[in-house]
Write a protein that holds these residues in place. Sequence first.
Motif, mmCIF file in Angstrom:
data_model
loop_
_atom_site.group_PDB
_atom_site.id
_atom_site.type_symbol
_atom_site.label_atom_id
_atom_site.label_comp_id
_atom_site.label_asym_id
_atom_site.label_seq_id
_atom_site.Cartn_x
_atom_site.Cartn_y
_atom_site.Cartn_z
ATOM 1 N N VAL A 19 -6.306 -0.223 -20.600
ATOM 2 C CA VAL A 19 -7.509 -1.037 -20.210
ATOM 3 C C VAL A 19 -7.444 -1.635 -18.563
ATOM 4 N N ALA A 20 -6.126 -2.275 -18.461
ATOM 5 C CA ALA A 20 -5.942 -2.610 -17.042
ATOM 6 C C ALA A 20 -5.948 -1.585 -15.896
ATOM 7 N N HIS A 21 -5.630 -0.530 -16.574
ATOM 8 C CA HIS A 21 -5.666 0.496 -15.326
ATOM 9 C C HIS A 21 -7.275 0.762 -15.092
ATOM 10 N N LEU A 22 -7.949 1.064 -16.168
ATOM 11 C CA LEU A 22 -9.417 1.493 -15.918
ATOM 12 C C LEU A 22 -9.962 0.427 -15.056
ATOM 13 N N GLY A 23 -9.544 -0.863 -15.663
ATOM 14 C CA GLY A 23 -10.406 -2.047 -14.799
ATOM 15 C C GLY A 23 -9.941 -1.987 -13.283
ATOM 16 N N VAL A 24 -9.156 -1.569 -12.747
ATOM 17 C CA VAL A 24 -8.875 -1.382 -11.360
ATOM 18 C C VAL A 24 -9.710 -0.435 -10.749
ATOM 19 N N PHE A 25 -10.061 0.643 -11.577
ATOM 20 C CA PHE A 25 -10.771 1.910 -10.812
ATOM 21 C C PHE A 25 -12.150 1.744 -11.192
ATOM 22 N N LEU B 32 0.924 -1.144 0.033
ATOM 23 C CA LEU B 32 -0.031 -0.125 -0.018
ATOM 24 C C LEU B 32 0.820 1.188 0.010
ATOM 25 N N GLY B 33 0.564 2.124 -0.985
ATOM 26 C CA GLY B 33 1.347 3.524 -0.958
ATOM 27 C C GLY B 33 1.060 4.365 0.209
ATOM 28 N N ALA B 34 2.042 5.081 0.615
ATOM 29 C CA ALA B 34 1.798 5.837 2.022
ATOM 30 C C ALA B 34 1.128 7.169 1.356
ATOM 31 N N ASP B 35 0.002 7.691 2.091
ATOM 32 C CA ASP B 35 -0.595 8.909 1.744
ATOM 33 C C ASP B 35 0.086 10.172 2.168
ATOM 34 N N HIS B 36 0.761 9.611 3.486
ATOM 35 C CA HIS B 36 1.579 10.933 3.977
ATOM 36 C C HIS B 36 2.945 10.188 4.533
ATOM 37 N N GLY B 37 3.933 10.890 4.621
ATOM 38 C CA GLY B 37 5.139 10.404 5.436
ATOM 39 C C GLY B 37 5.867 9.324 4.326
ATOM 40 N N ARG B 38 6.839 8.861 5.037
ATOM 41 C CA ARG B 38 7.723 7.864 3.995
ATOM 42 C C ARG B 38 8.063 6.621 4.893
ATOM 43 N N SER C 218 0.659 2.137 -7.365
ATOM 44 C CA SER C 218 0.925 1.910 -6.088
ATOM 45 C C SER C 218 -0.594 2.014 -5.282
ATOM 46 N N LYS C 219 -1.706 2.696 -5.855
ATOM 47 C CA LYS C 219 -2.948 2.857 -5.371
ATOM 48 C C LYS C 219 -3.543 1.468 -5.579
ATOM 49 N N PHE C 220 -3.255 0.656 -6.639
ATOM 50 C CA PHE C 220 -4.104 -0.374 -6.999
ATOM 51 C C PHE C 220 -4.525 -1.204 -5.761
ATOM 52 N N ALA C 221 -3.696 -1.600 -4.861
ATOM 53 C CA ALA C 221 -4.100 -2.353 -3.774
ATOM 54 C C ALA C 221 -5.260 -1.741 -2.905
#
Lengths: 254, 293
Positions: B182-188, A83-89, B287-290
């Motif tokens: 398409v894969a990118h769109l499919g996530v969101f 999971l990417g961090a929204d703040h911090g590192r 990095s937002k996918f999860a």
Amino acid sequence: MLAENLAISFQIRYHRSEVTIRETFVRLLDRFHRNGHRDGRWSQVFWALQDVNLAVYPGEVLGIVGPNGSGKSTLLKALAGILGADHGRIEVHGRIGCLMSFGVGFKANLSGRENVFVNGSILGLSQREVAERIDKIIEFSELGDFIDAPVRTYSSGMKGRLGFSIAIHIDPDVLLLDEILTVGDASFRAKAGSILDRFRGSNKTVIIASHSMGLIQKRCTRAVWLDRGRIRMDGDPSEVAKAYIAETEGPKKA
Amino acid sequence: MSSVVASNVSSTRVPSLPERYRRLWARRETIRYLTSASLKAGHRDKVLGHLWNLLDPLMFMLVYFFVFGILFGLSGGGRGRSIQFMLYILIGILTFRFISGVINQAANCIRGNRGLIHEINFPKAIFPVSVTLTRMYDFLWGTIVIFAFLALGGIWPTFHFLWLPLLVGIMLLFTLGAALIVAHLGVFFADTTNVINVVLRLLFYCSPIFYYVRPKSEIPADTAIFLVNHQTVHTLYMLNPIACFFELFRDALLWGDMPDPRMLLYTTLVSLGTFIVGFAIFSRSESKFAKYI
């Protein structure tokens, strides 16, 4: 691998939201009508972790305790970079080996052996490195001849054992475990527990999230109590466990 | 020993684009594993196994030949004309099945690997890439059918066959880019699959698979339906890169010509652009996918 020294220090704020096209659309309409005013109903921000500051050093076995939903898994996933961090590192030195859940990443149609190669590769090992370790992995997992059977025929315990075996044999500098030691039967648990001691001895870092206070007190050198995304207490495992138990069981007795 | 980063720092900052390419490249062995894993799983339980890679395009071609060549009378008379029309369809079918197959699978390739993504951190682009390569394998098998029909029709290899690897490479780049988008769109948006199905159906009919679009000396005028006689309409129609791929392949293989240079240039630029844009948006948000799946 070289035993790199590990220092993790980070500040994290993390929010989770489920977005569907319908919601986005409704939110857009909302914005049109109310001229920019956003109704809280459509956007809920949940901070799973807030202002967490934590430094863990080599040789430590850190236990994370806390009630369900307190952010234990989120913390592990953030440390692992999932999971990417929204703040911090977050700063991690060395290779991370992690096991959040048991063998969910396995391909059901492939054999256990093939899955070791696929998983090992995803964990960052080259084909040769996996080949060097495959015998030890199979031996530790106690799967025997089942290793060449398709993973779909495995029980969840078998998958968990194989997953754990892969995770510890990639020689990680940091091992992240989420409730993993509840997998397998008693003898496998004991073996897995002794592995943790070996990790501690070789100056590596282990971080375990667990509900088992016994495990925390027995295996960990340090414990952190997470409460609603914040660190409530950080220190000696038996003291943290005592305080945590007092808090969770206290009201019932009163 | 390992090529894995000895130290990694992650923060809210997204790594630079070259760094993201480098990380994906470092995972080429993983891509190879995933591709061979899905190839193994693909036809494992079928009686005819990998023979389906040959049978599939062949059967579909015969269906379209029957409908459009015979019932609609587009193939013209005689054995030579029939085989020519079969080849015409075959090239279209094979190319379209490759591109649409990749796009279809790409829409779900991230969600489908939810388990892995929640367990380990790695460049997620390995999934759309391996989907594309898996389908490429099927496509290459399909070219065997094309060569068989070329021999059957008495069309022997010319120097223009040498364009084939380049054309396949450009198509790979385009498809990869489309797969990433398409894969990118499919996530969101879980609705991506529904939209994709309609768009692909439209593209199927708006690409010259079973009808002629370009007047060619080899195409008999009485059988050809030049749906797009008007110059402007024709230009607009050919903006569809999939249509261009068909025509380029047919130039090189079927008509024994040099591929139309302007079309080649246009397709190359579109493919390059699709790939660059696709990789940029995919890797920027991975990095937002999860959080979303």
